[in-house]
Design a protein around this motif. Structure first.
Motif, PDB file in Angstrom:
ATOM      1  N   GLU A  13       2.288  -5.026  11.674  1.00 34.00           N
ATOM      2  CA  GLU A  13       1.335  -4.261  12.481  1.00 34.00           C
ATOM      3  C   GLU A  13       1.792  -2.825  12.719  1.00 34.00           C
ATOM      4  OE1 GLU A  13      -1.723  -5.230  13.319  1.00 34.00           O
ATOM      5  OE2 GLU A  13      -1.229  -7.000  12.107  1.00 34.00           O
ATOM      6  N   HIS A  14       3.097  -2.606  12.819  1.00 32.67           N
ATOM      7  CA  HIS A  14       3.619  -1.264  13.099  1.00 32.67           C
ATOM      8  C   HIS A  14       3.376  -0.286  11.953  1.00 32.67           C
ATOM      9  CE1 HIS A  14       6.702  -3.418  10.856  1.00 32.67           C
ATOM     10  NE2 HIS A  14       7.259  -2.261  10.535  1.00 32.67           N
ATOM     11  N   LEU A  15       3.057  -0.803  10.767  1.00 24.49           N
ATOM     12  CA  LEU A  15       2.873   0.064   9.602  1.00 24.49           C
ATOM     13  C   LEU A  15       1.455   0.613   9.482  1.00 24.49           C
ATOM     14  CD1 LEU A  15       4.858  -2.102   7.025  1.00 24.49           C
ATOM     15  CD2 LEU A  15       5.636  -0.001   8.144  1.00 24.49           C
ATOM     16  N   TYR A  16       0.498  -0.084  10.051  1.00 24.37           N
ATOM     17  CA  TYR A  16      -0.903   0.293   9.857  1.00 24.37           C
ATOM     18  C   TYR A  16      -1.250   1.702  10.339  1.00 24.37           C
ATOM     19  CZ  TYR A  16      -2.287  -4.232   8.040  1.00 24.37           C
ATOM     20  OH  TYR A  16      -2.424  -5.338   7.242  1.00 24.37           O
ATOM     21  N   PRO A  17      -0.762   2.144  11.501  1.00 25.11           N
ATOM     22  CA  PRO A  17      -1.117   3.509  11.927  1.00 25.11           C
ATOM     23  C   PRO A  17      -0.699   4.580  10.919  1.00 25.11           C
ATOM     24  CG  PRO A  17      -0.171   2.281  13.753  1.00 25.11           C
ATOM     25  CD  PRO A  17       0.032   1.443  12.533  1.00 25.11           C
ATOM     26  N   PHE A  18       0.371   4.336  10.188  1.00 27.30           N
ATOM     27  CA  PHE A  18       0.875   5.333   9.242  1.00 27.30           C
ATOM     28  C   PHE A  18       0.146   5.270   7.906  1.00 27.30           C
ATOM     29  CE2 PHE A  18       4.211   4.382  12.270  1.00 27.30           C
ATOM     30  CZ  PHE A  18       4.598   5.652  12.674  1.00 27.30           C
ATOM     31  N   VAL A  19      -0.106   4.070   7.408  1.00 21.46           N
ATOM     32  CA  VAL A  19      -0.757   3.968   6.097  1.00 21.46           C
ATOM     33  C   VAL A  19      -2.258   4.218   6.189  1.00 21.46           C
ATOM     34  CG1 VAL A  19       1.022   2.432   5.200  1.00 21.46           C
ATOM     35  CG2 VAL A  19      -1.018   1.439   6.258  1.00 21.46           C
ATOM     36  N   LYS A  20      -2.825   4.034   7.369  1.00 23.09           N
ATOM     37  CA  LYS A  20      -4.256   4.290   7.537  1.00 23.09           C
ATOM     38  C   LYS A  20      -4.557   5.778   7.670  1.00 23.09           C
ATOM     39  CE  LYS A  20      -6.109   0.031   9.586  1.00 23.09           C
ATOM     40  NZ  LYS A  20      -6.741  -0.560  10.802  1.00 23.09           N
ATOM     41  N   LYS A  22      -2.780   8.360   6.500  1.00 18.86           N
ATOM     42  CA  LYS A  22      -2.351   9.198   5.382  1.00 18.86           C
ATOM     43  C   LYS A  22      -2.985   8.702   4.087  1.00 18.86           C
ATOM     44  CE  LYS A  22       2.095   9.865   7.713  1.00 18.86           C
ATOM     45  NZ  LYS A  22       1.801  11.196   8.240  1.00 18.86           N
ATOM     46  N   LYS A  23      -3.262   9.614   3.185  1.00 18.50           N
ATOM     47  CA  LYS A  23      -3.887   9.260   1.916  1.00 18.50           C
ATOM     48  C   LYS A  23      -2.828   9.084   0.828  1.00 18.50           C
ATOM     49  CE  LYS A  23      -8.305  11.567   2.816  1.00 18.50           C
ATOM     50  NZ  LYS A  23      -9.274  12.593   2.342  1.00 18.50           N
ATOM     51  N   ASN A  24      -3.151   8.230  -0.129  1.00 16.52           N
ATOM     52  CA  ASN A  24      -2.305   8.039  -1.310  1.00 16.52           C
ATOM     53  C   ASN A  24      -0.868   7.674  -0.935  1.00 16.52           C
ATOM     54  OD1 ASN A  24      -1.832   7.940  -4.088  1.00 16.52           O
ATOM     55  ND2 ASN A  24      -1.158  10.077  -4.160  1.00 16.52           N
ATOM     56  N   VAL A  25      -0.719   6.663  -0.084  1.00 19.83           N
ATOM     57  CA  VAL A  25       0.609   6.228   0.358  1.00 19.83           C
ATOM     58  C   VAL A  25       1.139   5.121  -0.549  1.00 19.83           C
ATOM     59  CG1 VAL A  25       1.914   5.096   2.197  1.00 19.83           C
ATOM     60  CG2 VAL A  25       0.217   6.840   2.766  1.00 19.83           C
ATOM     61  N   ALA A  26       2.357   5.306  -1.028  1.00 16.28           N
ATOM     62  CA  ALA A  26       3.099   4.230  -1.684  1.00 16.28           C
ATOM     63  C   ALA A  26       4.131   3.740  -0.678  1.00 16.28           C
ATOM     64  CB  ALA A  26       3.776   4.724  -2.951  1.00 16.28           C
ATOM     65  N   LEU A  27       4.046   2.477  -0.318  1.00 16.64           N
ATOM     66  CA  LEU A  27       4.938   1.896   0.686  1.00 16.64           C
ATOM     67  C   LEU A  27       5.985   1.038  -0.016  1.00 16.64           C
ATOM     68  CD1 LEU A  27       5.469   1.455   3.770  1.00 16.64           C
ATOM     69  CD2 LEU A  27       4.084  -0.625   3.546  1.00 16.64           C
ATOM     70  N   PRO A  38       1.004 -14.854   1.035  1.00 17.87           N
ATOM     71  CA  PRO A  38       0.778 -13.490   0.533  1.00 17.87           C
ATOM     72  C   PRO A  38      -0.257 -12.707   1.342  1.00 17.87           C
ATOM     73  CG  PRO A  38       0.565 -15.142  -1.221  1.00 17.87           C
ATOM     74  CD  PRO A  38       0.555 -15.874   0.081  1.00 17.87           C
ATOM     75  N   HIS A  39      -0.893 -13.340   2.314  1.00 23.24           N
ATOM     76  CA  HIS A  39      -2.022 -12.730   3.024  1.00 23.24           C
ATOM     77  C   HIS A  39      -1.665 -11.390   3.661  1.00 23.24           C
ATOM     78  CE1 HIS A  39      -5.617 -12.270   5.429  1.00 23.24           C
ATOM     79  NE2 HIS A  39      -4.892 -12.226   6.525  1.00 23.24           N
ATOM     80  N   GLU A  40      -0.476 -11.295   4.264  1.00 16.68           N
ATOM     81  CA  GLU A  40      -0.092 -10.044   4.934  1.00 16.68           C
ATOM     82  C   GLU A  40      -0.052  -8.877   3.953  1.00 16.68           C
ATOM     83  OE1 GLU A  40       0.193  -9.063   7.884  1.00 16.68           O
ATOM     84  OE2 GLU A  40       0.448 -10.835   9.135  1.00 16.68           O
ATOM     85  N   LEU A  41       0.493  -9.106   2.769  1.00 15.15           N
ATOM     86  CA  LEU A  41       0.543  -8.035   1.772  1.00 15.15           C
ATOM     87  C   LEU A  41      -0.844  -7.735   1.222  1.00 15.15           C
ATOM     88  CD1 LEU A  41       3.801  -8.768  -0.278  1.00 15.15           C
ATOM     89  CD2 LEU A  41       3.492  -7.343   1.755  1.00 15.15           C
ATOM     90  N   GLU A  46      -4.788  -2.921   1.213  1.00 17.62           N
ATOM     91  CA  GLU A  46      -6.079  -2.236   1.265  1.00 17.62           C
ATOM     92  C   GLU A  46      -5.898  -0.760   1.619  1.00 17.62           C
ATOM     93  OE1 GLU A  46      -8.779  -4.216   3.881  1.00 17.62           O
ATOM     94  OE2 GLU A  46      -8.363  -6.210   3.044  1.00 17.62           O
ATOM     95  N   TYR A  47      -4.735  -0.425   2.190  1.00 18.63           N
ATOM     96  CA  TYR A  47      -4.510   0.937   2.676  1.00 18.63           C
ATOM     97  C   TYR A  47      -3.372   1.663   1.959  1.00 18.63           C
ATOM     98  CZ  TYR A  47      -7.291  -1.022   6.454  1.00 18.63           C
ATOM     99  OH  TYR A  47      -8.282  -1.641   7.174  1.00 18.63           O
ATOM    100  N   CYS A  48      -2.605   0.957   1.130  1.00 15.92           N
ATOM    101  CA  CYS A  48      -1.476   1.609   0.469  1.00 15.92           C
ATOM    102  C   CYS A  48      -1.071   0.831  -0.777  1.00 15.92           C
ATOM    103  CB  CYS A  48      -0.286   1.739   1.424  1.00 15.92           C
ATOM    104  SG  CYS A  48       0.292   0.167   2.095  1.00 15.92           S
TER     105      CYS A  48
END
Length: 230
Positions: A13-20, A22-27, A38-41, A46-48
């Motif tokens: 959950e802590h990652l969503y504010p950052f990947v949402k 910013k555009k074109n994020v590779a995490l 695998p559901h979490e990934l 959908e965002y990175c």
């Protein structure tokens, strides 16, 4: 934009504010995904663009193992290879050193999984190979396969030196590969290498528990592991 995430240990959950935002994020996740499916990934992707290496907790349960190696996500595991992510060559060494296999600087007990299985009792064989626990153990063969390749960044779960619990073999691998940066997870405290790293040609960054940093090692988020207090 490439971002490096420290051990999520099953919470994303802590990652969503950052990947949402910013555009074109590779995490790039530095191990201990600790998934149950695998559901979490799937949801986060959908965002990175997600890449990762495995950590020791990723073979702690069958569910954690199958969420990676029993799904299409196994193709995004950078362990043992070099991948081009947004024009940056990133090499991966997942897993941890374990005494039954190899605890540098001591001599290895076994060179590769086949060697280990040759000396292992049949009742310990799991799914035709290594026991579940050792699916995330580092063998000398894992390092050897990377030594002849070149990369810009090396990501590992274990720490290199001069971390108090680090391994010089990782620094040696980094030199052979010509990398200029090492990012690692496993240790949860965001250890600061700046005052003690004598190698000015290779910067080292410890991205701690549920923490996040950019490609320059600047922390966007520092997590605190307070799970034992809850």
């Amino acid at each position: 934009m490439i971002l490096f995430a420290g051990d999520p240990h099953g919470n994303y959950e802590h990652l969503y504010p950052f990947v949402k935002e910013k555009k074109n994020v590779a995490l790039v996740i530095l191990g201990d995904l600790q998934l149950t499916s695998p559901h979490e990934l799937d949801k986060l992707s959908e965002y990175c663009d997600i890449w990762f290496i495995h950590g020791n907790h990723d073979s702690k349960t069958v569910a954690a193992f199958d969420a990676i190696w029993g799904s299409e996500w196994k193709e995004r595991n950078i362990h043992g290879k070099v991948v081009d992510i947004q024009g940056v060559r990133i090499a991966g060494l997942g897993g941890v050193f374990r005494g039954h296999i190899w605890m540098p600087p001591n001599r290895p007990m076994f060179f590769d999984p086949i060697h280990y299985c040759q000396y292992m009792s049949q009742e310990k064989i799991w799914r035709g190979g290594l026991p579940l626990r050792h699916r995330t153990s580092i063998f000398p063969s894992d390092v050897e396969v990377l030594e002849s390749q070149k990369a810009d960044i090396l990501i590992t779960h274990e720490a290199p030196r001069p971390h108090p619990q680090g391994f010089a073999v990782i620094n040696q691998l980094a030199r052979k590969m010509g990398v200029s940066k090492i990012f690692h997870g496993h240790h949860h405290d965001n250890f600061d290498y700046t005052p003690i790293n004598r190698n000015k040609h290779c910067d080292i960054f410890n991205i701690g528990f549920r923490s996040l940093a950019d490609i320059e090692g600047n922390y966007l988020l520092k997590g605190v592991d307070d799970r034992d207090k809850k």
